[in-house]
Design a protein around this motif. Sequence first.
Motif, short mmCIF file in Angstrom:
data_model
loop_
_atom_site.label_atom_id
_atom_site.label_comp_id
_atom_site.label_asym_id
_atom_site.label_seq_id
_atom_site.Cartn_x
_atom_site.Cartn_y
_atom_site.Cartn_z
N VAL A 363 3.72 -15.11 -2.87
CA VAL A 363 4.38 -13.81 -2.76
C VAL A 363 3.47 -12.84 -2.00
N GLU A 364 4.02 -12.21 -1.00
CA GLU A 364 3.24 -11.29 -0.18
C GLU A 364 3.12 -9.93 -0.87
N MET A 365 1.91 -9.37 -0.85
CA MET A 365 1.66 -8.08 -1.48
C MET A 365 0.90 -7.17 -0.53
N SER A 366 1.02 -5.87 -0.77
CA SER A 366 0.29 -4.90 0.05
C SER A 366 -0.43 -3.92 -0.85
N SER A 367 -1.60 -3.48 -0.44
CA SER A 367 -2.42 -2.57 -1.24
C SER A 367 -2.01 -1.12 -0.95
N ILE A 368 -1.48 -0.44 -1.97
CA ILE A 368 -1.07 0.96 -1.81
C ILE A 368 -2.22 1.88 -2.19
N PHE A 369 -2.85 1.61 -3.34
CA PHE A 369 -4.07 2.31 -3.75
C PHE A 369 -5.04 1.27 -4.28
N LYS A 370 -6.34 1.50 -4.05
CA LYS A 370 -7.35 0.53 -4.47
C LYS A 370 -8.62 1.28 -4.85
N ASP A 371 -9.24 0.86 -5.96
CA ASP A 371 -10.52 1.42 -6.37
C ASP A 371 -11.62 0.59 -5.72
N VAL A 372 -12.32 1.21 -4.80
CA VAL A 372 -13.39 0.50 -4.09
C VAL A 372 -14.76 0.89 -4.61
N GLY A 373 -14.80 1.48 -5.80
CA GLY A 373 -16.08 1.83 -6.42
C GLY A 373 -16.21 3.28 -6.77
N GLN A 374 -15.39 4.13 -6.17
CA GLN A 374 -15.48 5.56 -6.44
C GLN A 374 -14.09 6.16 -6.72
N GLY A 375 -13.26 5.42 -7.41
CA GLY A 375 -11.92 5.90 -7.71
C GLY A 375 -10.89 5.38 -6.73
N LEU A 376 -9.64 5.63 -7.03
CA LEU A 376 -8.56 5.12 -6.19
C LEU A 376 -8.51 5.84 -4.84
N VAL A 377 -8.38 5.05 -3.79
CA VAL A 377 -8.18 5.60 -2.44
C VAL A 377 -6.95 4.93 -1.85
N ARG A 378 -6.37 5.56 -0.88
CA ARG A 378 -5.16 5.07 -0.25
C ARG A 378 -5.44 3.81 0.55
N GLY A 379 -4.61 2.77 0.31
CA GLY A 379 -4.69 1.56 1.11
C GLY A 379 -3.74 1.65 2.30
N SER A 380 -3.47 0.53 2.90
CA SER A 380 -2.62 0.51 4.10
C SER A 380 -1.18 0.11 3.78
N GLY A 381 -0.91 -0.24 2.52
CA GLY A 381 0.41 -0.76 2.19
C GLY A 381 1.41 0.30 1.80
N TYR A 382 2.66 -0.14 1.71
CA TYR A 382 3.78 0.72 1.30
C TYR A 382 4.63 -0.03 0.29
N PRO A 383 5.29 0.69 -0.58
CA PRO A 383 6.20 0.03 -1.53
C PRO A 383 7.49 -0.35 -0.82
N PRO A 384 8.25 -1.29 -1.38
CA PRO A 384 9.55 -1.61 -0.80
C PRO A 384 10.58 -0.54 -1.15
N HIS A 385 11.76 -0.67 -0.58
CA HIS A 385 12.92 0.17 -0.93
C HIS A 385 12.70 1.65 -0.63
N GLY A 386 12.32 1.92 0.60
CA GLY A 386 12.17 3.31 1.00
C GLY A 386 13.47 4.09 0.85
N ASP A 387 14.60 3.38 0.93
CA ASP A 387 15.89 4.05 0.79
C ASP A 387 16.09 4.64 -0.61
N ARG A 388 15.51 3.99 -1.62
CA ARG A 388 15.64 4.51 -2.98
C ARG A 388 14.87 5.82 -3.14
N PHE A 389 13.71 5.90 -2.48
CA PHE A 389 12.96 7.16 -2.50
C PHE A 389 13.77 8.24 -1.80
#
Length: 408
Positions: A363-389
């Motif tokens: 299953v393919e996944m994308s990183s939306i937020f990731k803790d790289v050692g100093q708290g959550l930072v924005r990743g490069s990914g997006y959630p699916p179903h932009g139409d629902r937003f």
Amino acid sequence: MDVDVREQLESRIRGHIRRDGIDPLLDSDRVLRLIEQEAAEFLLTQGMGDARTLIRDVHNAVSGFGPLQHLFDDPTVEEIWWNEPTRVFVAREGRATVTDVRFTEGEVRALVERMLRTSGRRLDLSEPFVDATLPDGSRLHVAIPDVTRRHWVINVRKFIVRPRHIQDLVPRGTITQHAARFLDASVRAGLNIIVAGGTQAGKTTLMCGLLGCIPPQERIVSCEEVFEIDIDHPDWVAMQTRDPNLEGTGGIPLRRLVREALRMRPTRLIVGEVRQEEALDLLIAMNSGMPAMATVHANSAREAVTKLCTLPLLAGRNIPGEFVVPTVASSVDVVVHTRTANDGARRITEIAGVTGRVENGVVEMSSIFKDVGQGLVRGSGYPPHGDRFARCGITLAELLDPTLTRVA
């Protein structure tokens, strides 16, 4: 306070309780008033002074949990457990310490019987484990010999005040403001969310925060092994499993609760602690357009998805992996992973999106937020179903604007 005096007063109070048919656990306030009345008269005839200590000790013994009651009353204590009667431990802020509380074997058995009295659950040689909810909402787990080597082993996960909204977790350092806004929007948009983490990582606390984001006009039905979810919602049905009776019948597993929940006209399905074949029913509900959330034990967001691809296979040999993997990919939208840090604090370490695609059985996944050692930072990914937003008036580009990420 003289032990004999306390025991005499306690004996008198128990006599009143039996005579009046009072349940001391469920009607604690009434018992307290009775103790106060009796103590005033009792101490007057005994020629003794301050009754506060006596009233407290007798009330703890009759309507509380005896020597443990002060630990239940301590808001800093998160969990209480012991492996043997003379070593009682507590956890505060994720760290374990030993207390000075001591029991005898007989006192342990009497205490457990009192704890189980209102739950309707049993514990004996034929059923050496029990999970139950205490009157205050705390969760009790007990294991007895010969499953354990020698002593009764008890864990009490105390009821704590749950967050009413995901934003309540921001001041605690569990999540950043930016990530909290994203999860709030994801819930309102009706995305299917999996909360993953280890034991005591704060999964249920996080789930309660997410449930606070659900619009009040929606109907929530939750299914759990033991009641733990606590939310303030106008239209909420909570269900828990039931153990079989002495004849081995009458048990209600989590899988049946999930199926029954779908007949209750929910607009949101919540499943606490997916462990076995109920994962199949959860996926089917998600895949049919029923917005759902669930918790699962896993070490990362990726491992949570992998686990959801495996658990449905327990439902029977006729469930092929070729069906499960693409169903997970198309059903799960967001995975939130939480972890207990070295300092005992619970923190979200990853928020991942599931794209809906499968590559070579993965299953393919994308990183939306990731803790790289100093708290959550924005990743490069997006959630699916932009139409629902978009239907909720939310623009993903603005919600996940990378210029906002480093501020939190």
